[in-house]
Write an enzyme that holds these catalytic residues in place. Structure first.
Site, PDB file in Angstrom:
ATOM      1  N   ASP A  79       0.861  -1.188   0.000  1.00 54.33           N
ATOM      2  CA  ASP A  79       0.000   0.000   0.000  1.00 54.33           C
ATOM      3  C   ASP A  79       0.895   1.235   0.000  1.00 54.33           C
ATOM      4  O   ASP A  79       1.238   1.757  -1.050  1.00 54.33           O
ATOM      5  CB  ASP A  79      -0.933  -0.071   1.217  1.00 54.33           C
ATOM      6  N   VAL A  90      -9.344  -4.381   0.153  1.00 53.14           N
ATOM      7  CA  VAL A  90      -9.783  -5.657  -0.398  1.00 53.14           C
ATOM      8  C   VAL A  90      -9.496  -6.815   0.560  1.00 53.14           C
ATOM      9  O   VAL A  90      -8.622  -6.714   1.424  1.00 53.14           O
ATOM     10  CB  VAL A  90      -9.119  -5.936  -1.773  1.00 53.14           C
TER      11      VAL A  90
HETATM   12  P1  5GP Z   1       2.099  -0.671   3.610  1.00 50.64           P
HETATM   13  O1  5GP Z   1       3.236  -0.548   4.587  1.00 50.64           O
HETATM   14  O2  5GP Z   1       2.538  -1.022   2.219  1.00 50.64           O
HETATM   15  O3  5GP Z   1       1.240   0.560   3.623  1.00 50.64           O
HETATM   16  O4  5GP Z   1       1.153  -1.784   4.219  1.00 50.64           O
HETATM   17  C1  5GP Z   1       0.984  -3.044   3.685  1.00 50.64           C
HETATM   18  C2  5GP Z   1       0.130  -3.849   4.627  1.00 50.64           C
HETATM   19  O5  5GP Z   1      -1.122  -3.186   4.870  1.00 50.64           O
HETATM   20  C3  5GP Z   1      -0.233  -5.185   4.008  1.00 50.64           C
HETATM   21  O6  5GP Z   1       0.725  -6.176   4.332  1.00 50.64           O
HETATM   22  C4  5GP Z   1      -1.594  -5.454   4.617  1.00 50.64           C
HETATM   23  O7  5GP Z   1      -1.454  -6.066   5.871  1.00 50.64           O
HETATM   24  C5  5GP Z   1      -2.195  -4.088   4.828  1.00 50.64           C
HETATM   25  N1  5GP Z   1      -3.097  -3.694   3.717  1.00 50.64           N
HETATM   26  C6  5GP Z   1      -2.921  -2.674   2.845  1.00 50.64           C
HETATM   27  N2  5GP Z   1      -3.954  -2.590   1.985  1.00 50.64           N
HETATM   28  C7  5GP Z   1      -4.797  -3.599   2.296  1.00 50.64           C
HETATM   29  C8  5GP Z   1      -6.059  -4.049   1.755  1.00 50.64           C
HETATM   30  O8  5GP Z   1      -6.633  -3.537   0.781  1.00 50.64           O
HETATM   31  N3  5GP Z   1      -6.612  -5.141   2.356  1.00 50.64           N
HETATM   32  C9  5GP Z   1      -6.048  -5.784   3.417  1.00 50.64           C
HETATM   33  N4  5GP Z   1      -6.695  -6.832   3.914  1.00 50.64           N
HETATM   34  N5  5GP Z   1      -4.862  -5.384   3.962  1.00 50.64           N
HETATM   35  C10 5GP Z   1      -4.253  -4.304   3.410  1.00 50.64           C
END
Ligand code: 5GP
Length: 183
Positions: free
Chosen positions: A107, A157
């Site tokens: 994300d 999602v």
């Molecule tokens: P980042 O550090 O890239 O912002 O976070 C990634 C983490 O956020 C992923 O490993 C997951 O746990 C969570 N995450 C981000 N977007 C989603 C989403 O659309 N659905 C779910 N279930 N988890 C998400």
């Protein structure tokens, strides 16, 4: 669990099990070609990457090894802070290995940026990233992701390893939740 089993809990199915599987087969073929003659060490990030790791690696035709890390990201709300704690470290040394991080979703990319920095300090021969899903914000991060399953819209999602409150990881399809589930 399939989308048809919980129809009233989803607003939309973004990718069916078949679409996810077809895409994984294509990515696996690309990885096989890129690592020809090498034995890649796939590192899965628990818990979300369990399904991706299992299905991606079973499509691969070359020998490989697997290891796992569990990390927890501090921070309020749904966005991660980039401050990460290692809950379970790798079971073996990665120095000199060709390492492929296997992720469920990126994300903000903050969690991954930490992980890349941490693993790089252990001196692997190479370090690349595969993620099943990528959100639009991830494109702003400096982390270079070599293999991407699908680029998603900026929506929350579930399915194929991705949870909401611990549920839906076993959903074979990927979809968005109906508002009544989280309100
Ligand atoms: P980042 O550090 O890239 O912002 O976070 C990634 C983490 O956020 C992923 O490993 C997951 O746990 C969570 N995450 C981000 N977007 C989603 C989403 O659309 N659905 C779910 N279930 N988890 C998400």
């Amino acid at each position: 669990m399939h989308a048809s089993d919980i129809e009233n809990e989803l607003t939309e199915v973004l990718y069916t099990k078949q679409q996810v599987d077809d895409r994984l087969a294509a990515v696996a073929a690309q990885i096989d070609a890129d690592y020809a003659g090498k034995e890649v060490l796939c590192i899965g990030v628990l818990n979300g990457a369990v399904m991706v790791m299992a299905d991606l690696t079973r499509h691969m035709k070359s020998h490989l090894q697997m290891d796992w890390m569990a990390i927890s990201s501090y921070g309020a709300g749904t966005k991660s802070s980039g401050v990460v704690r290692i809950l379970k470290d790798l079971s073996a040394d990665i120095e000199g290995r060709d390492v492929l991080i296997v992720e469920d979703i990126i994300d903000t990319g903050l969690t991954l940026a930490y992980l890349v920095q941490n693993l790089r300090s252990r001196k692997p021969a190479s370090l690349e990233i595969m993620t099943m899903f990528r959100k639009p914000d991830a494109l702003k991060s400096d982390v270079d992701v070599r293999y991407v399953g699908f680029d998603l819209p900026d929506e929350f999602v579930v399915g194929f390893g991705l949870d909401y409150a611990g549920r839906y990881r076993n959903l074979t399809d990927v979809g968005t939740l109906a508002p009544h589930v989280y309100s």
